[in-house]
Design a protein around this motif. Structure first.
Motif, PDB file in Angstrom:
ATOM      1  N   LEU A 185      73.921  72.893  37.106  1.00  0.00           N
ATOM      2  CA  LEU A 185      73.129  71.711  36.452  1.00  0.00           C
ATOM      3  C   LEU A 185      73.637  70.179  36.868  1.00  0.00           C
ATOM      4  O   LEU A 185      72.962  69.481  37.019  1.00  0.00           O
ATOM      5  CB  LEU A 185      73.114  71.967  34.896  1.00  0.00           C
ATOM      6  CG  LEU A 185      72.436  73.219  34.427  1.00  0.00           C
ATOM      7  CD1 LEU A 185      72.604  73.207  33.015  1.00  0.00           C
ATOM      8  CD2 LEU A 185      70.948  73.009  34.545  1.00  0.00           C
ATOM      9  N   ARG A 186      75.006  70.175  36.935  1.00  0.00           N
ATOM     10  CA  ARG A 186      75.732  68.880  37.189  1.00  0.00           C
ATOM     11  C   ARG A 186      75.265  68.608  38.794  1.00  0.00           C
ATOM     12  O   ARG A 186      74.831  67.539  39.005  1.00  0.00           O
ATOM     13  CB  ARG A 186      77.051  69.130  37.178  1.00  0.00           C
ATOM     14  CG  ARG A 186      77.703  68.803  35.878  1.00  0.00           C
ATOM     15  CD  ARG A 186      79.104  68.938  36.047  1.00  0.00           C
ATOM     16  NE  ARG A 186      79.931  69.159  34.560  1.00  0.00           N
ATOM     17  CZ  ARG A 186      81.018  69.272  34.173  1.00  0.00           C
ATOM     18  NH1 ARG A 186      81.650  69.926  34.929  1.00  0.00           N
ATOM     19  NH2 ARG A 186      81.460  69.221  32.927  1.00  0.00           N
ATOM     20  N   ALA A 191      72.037  65.025  42.278  1.00  0.00           N
ATOM     21  CA  ALA A 191      71.480  65.278  43.518  1.00  0.00           C
ATOM     22  C   ALA A 191      69.711  64.576  43.608  1.00  0.00           C
ATOM     23  O   ALA A 191      69.181  64.423  44.510  1.00  0.00           O
ATOM     24  CB  ALA A 191      71.195  66.584  44.053  1.00  0.00           C
ATOM     25  N   GLU A 192      69.358  64.587  42.313  1.00  0.00           N
ATOM     26  CA  GLU A 192      67.954  63.935  41.942  1.00  0.00           C
ATOM     27  C   GLU A 192      67.972  62.614  41.963  1.00  0.00           C
ATOM     28  O   GLU A 192      68.365  62.148  41.219  1.00  0.00           O
ATOM     29  CB  GLU A 192      67.640  64.784  40.671  1.00  0.00           C
ATOM     30  CG  GLU A 192      65.985  64.554  40.494  1.00  0.00           C
ATOM     31  CD  GLU A 192      65.368  65.562  41.367  1.00  0.00           C
ATOM     32  OE1 GLU A 192      64.082  64.892  42.071  1.00  0.00           O
ATOM     33  OE2 GLU A 192      65.868  66.608  41.913  1.00  0.00           O
ATOM     34  N   GLU A 193      66.887  62.185  42.733  1.00  0.00           N
ATOM     35  CA  GLU A 193      66.806  60.737  43.029  1.00  0.00           C
ATOM     36  C   GLU A 193      65.492  60.420  42.307  1.00  0.00           C
ATOM     37  O   GLU A 193      64.455  61.183  42.147  1.00  0.00           O
ATOM     38  CB  GLU A 193      66.804  60.126  44.137  1.00  0.00           C
ATOM     39  CG  GLU A 193      68.208  60.279  45.188  1.00  0.00           C
ATOM     40  CD  GLU A 193      69.532  59.788  44.408  1.00  0.00           C
ATOM     41  OE1 GLU A 193      69.071  58.754  43.725  1.00  0.00           O
ATOM     42  OE2 GLU A 193      70.483  60.053  44.878  1.00  0.00           O
ATOM     43  N   ILE A 194      65.506  59.131  41.578  1.00  0.00           N
ATOM     44  CA  ILE A 194      64.172  58.793  41.078  1.00  0.00           C
ATOM     45  C   ILE A 194      63.157  58.398  42.181  1.00  0.00           C
ATOM     46  O   ILE A 194      61.889  58.516  41.972  1.00  0.00           O
ATOM     47  CB  ILE A 194      64.264  57.727  40.033  1.00  0.00           C
ATOM     48  CG1 ILE A 194      63.183  57.439  39.187  1.00  0.00           C
ATOM     49  CG2 ILE A 194      65.013  56.330  40.752  1.00  0.00           C
ATOM     50  CD1 ILE A 194      63.325  56.613  37.992  1.00  0.00           C
ATOM     51  N   ASP A 214      70.683  55.962  37.758  1.00  0.00           N
ATOM     52  CA  ASP A 214      71.984  56.499  37.948  1.00  0.00           C
ATOM     53  C   ASP A 214      73.134  56.317  36.849  1.00  0.00           C
ATOM     54  O   ASP A 214      73.683  57.375  36.733  1.00  0.00           O
ATOM     55  CB  ASP A 214      72.522  55.505  38.877  1.00  0.00           C
ATOM     56  CG  ASP A 214      73.722  56.087  39.943  1.00  0.00           C
ATOM     57  OD1 ASP A 214      73.726  57.338  40.158  1.00  0.00           O
ATOM     58  OD2 ASP A 214      74.508  55.182  40.106  1.00  0.00           O
ATOM     59  N   ARG A 215      72.925  55.295  35.859  1.00  0.00           N
ATOM     60  CA  ARG A 215      73.918  55.204  34.768  1.00  0.00           C
ATOM     61  C   ARG A 215      73.434  56.245  33.880  1.00  0.00           C
ATOM     62  O   ARG A 215      74.387  56.635  33.264  1.00  0.00           O
ATOM     63  CB  ARG A 215      73.515  53.854  34.312  1.00  0.00           C
ATOM     64  CG  ARG A 215      74.339  53.460  33.089  1.00  0.00           C
ATOM     65  CD  ARG A 215      74.357  51.757  32.621  1.00  0.00           C
ATOM     66  NE  ARG A 215      72.816  51.747  32.277  1.00  0.00           N
ATOM     67  CZ  ARG A 215      72.293  50.752  33.270  1.00  0.00           C
ATOM     68  NH1 ARG A 215      72.683  50.336  34.574  1.00  0.00           N
ATOM     69  NH2 ARG A 215      71.077  50.364  33.050  1.00  0.00           N
ATOM     70  N   GLN A 216      72.266  56.623  33.623  1.00  0.00           N
ATOM     71  CA  GLN A 216      71.818  57.577  32.676  1.00  0.00           C
ATOM     72  C   GLN A 216      72.356  59.104  33.122  1.00  0.00           C
ATOM     73  O   GLN A 216      72.886  59.876  32.426  1.00  0.00           O
ATOM     74  CB  GLN A 216      70.341  57.830  32.435  1.00  0.00           C
ATOM     75  CG  GLN A 216      69.886  58.951  31.686  1.00  0.00           C
ATOM     76  CD  GLN A 216      69.803  58.332  30.182  1.00  0.00           C
ATOM     77  OE1 GLN A 216      70.357  57.280  29.941  1.00  0.00           O
ATOM     78  NE2 GLN A 216      69.281  59.223  29.306  1.00  0.00           N
TER      79      GLN A 216
END
Length: 276
Positions: A185-186, A191-194, A214-216
């Motif tokens: 999960l980490r 690895a997931e970008e908006i 990124d902060r979230q």
């Protein structure tokens, strides 16, 4: 057939009693031969307490039907359901344990045992460790695997609660599963970008939105546990992006993609990679 434990005589049905291999064999052995003269009446003395005997006879005469299931499709949910069966149709856990013991002792038909297993599975969301431990102890591997997905982080249990696990191996299996889930999960989250590869990028708020995302996710990474709804936690970011349709849409797409990927992560023992 009705009966009362206070009365030493029970009104029994022979066909019902033959749901037990023990009684079935007994009837076969005691069947009189055609050329034999009637002998004295034989009495079978069962060394069971009245309450246990009542459970046994009820189990044979009125086999419990499976509990009523509640519709749930895990393919479209990031959270496990807390209730999967109608509670009033589920046999209480202590009574269920007694029924399993009697089913094993008296070799009761597999059809009855299958129904009992569904009742046991129904307790997994609320009592995962007890169900996992009981299933493991009685070699119900499939049921143990099903219950494993509901087990909370092992560190959250008290020592007396953990003692119910029947072996070190059974304990280690859960630890491995939970460690695998947290790591996976980490990795997915980081690895997931908006705006993956710049797709759907907002030219006006790109840097601010990327920084918020990124902060979230970095704040969430350190808090991930085996049951964490990663996509649900990241979804909280959307409210702050409502003023920009492009950013809001990108966040929604990223959260949905994250949810899809997280659903693919093993959460039952049988899904754990063999080389892990």
């Amino acid at each position: 057939m009705p009966f009362h434990c206070e009365n030493p005589d029970f009104l029994l049905n022979r066909n019902a009693m033959q749901r037990s291999e023990i009684f079935r064999d007994m009837f076969a052995l005691c069947a009189p031969r055609s050329d034999a003269s009637p002998g004295p009446e034989e009495i079978l003395d069962l060394q069971e307490k009245a309450g246990i005997l009542e459970v046994l006879l009820q189990l044979l005469h009125n086999p419990p039907p499976p509990p009523v299931a509640i519709s749930f499709d895990e393919k479209f949910s990031t959270r496990l359901p807390k209730v999967r069966f109608e509670s009033h149709t589920v046999i209480p856990l202590p009574l269920l344990s007694t029924m399993f013991e009697l089913a094993d002792k008296y070799v009761i038909d597999i059809s009855v045992v299958k129904s009992l297993k569904i009742h046991l599975e129904a307790h997994a969301p609320a009592h995962p460790l007890q169900v996992y431990s009981f299933a493991t102890l009685h070699d119900m591997d499939s049921l143990a695997s099903e219950a494993s997905q509901y087990v909370m982080p092992m560190a959250s249990y008290r020592l007396d609660e953990v003692k119910v696990i029947p072996s070190v191996q059974a304990y280690h299996k859960i630890v491995r599963l939970q460690d695998f889930r947290v790591r996976a999960l980490r990795e997915l989250l980081l690895a997931e970008e908006i705006f993956p590869h710049g797709y759907g990028e907002c030219t006006s708020h790109r840097d601010k939105t990327v920084a918020s995302w990124d902060r979230q996710r970095k704040a969430l990474t350190g808090r991930i546990e085996t049951g964490t709804d990663v996509a649900g936690e990241m979804d909280a970011l959307r409210d702050g992006l409502r003023d920009c349709e492009t950013c809001y849409k990108a966040c929604n797409a990223a959260v949905e993609m994250l949810a899809y990927k997280c659903r693919k992560v093993a959460r039952r023992l049988h899904q754990l990679p063999e080389d892990y």
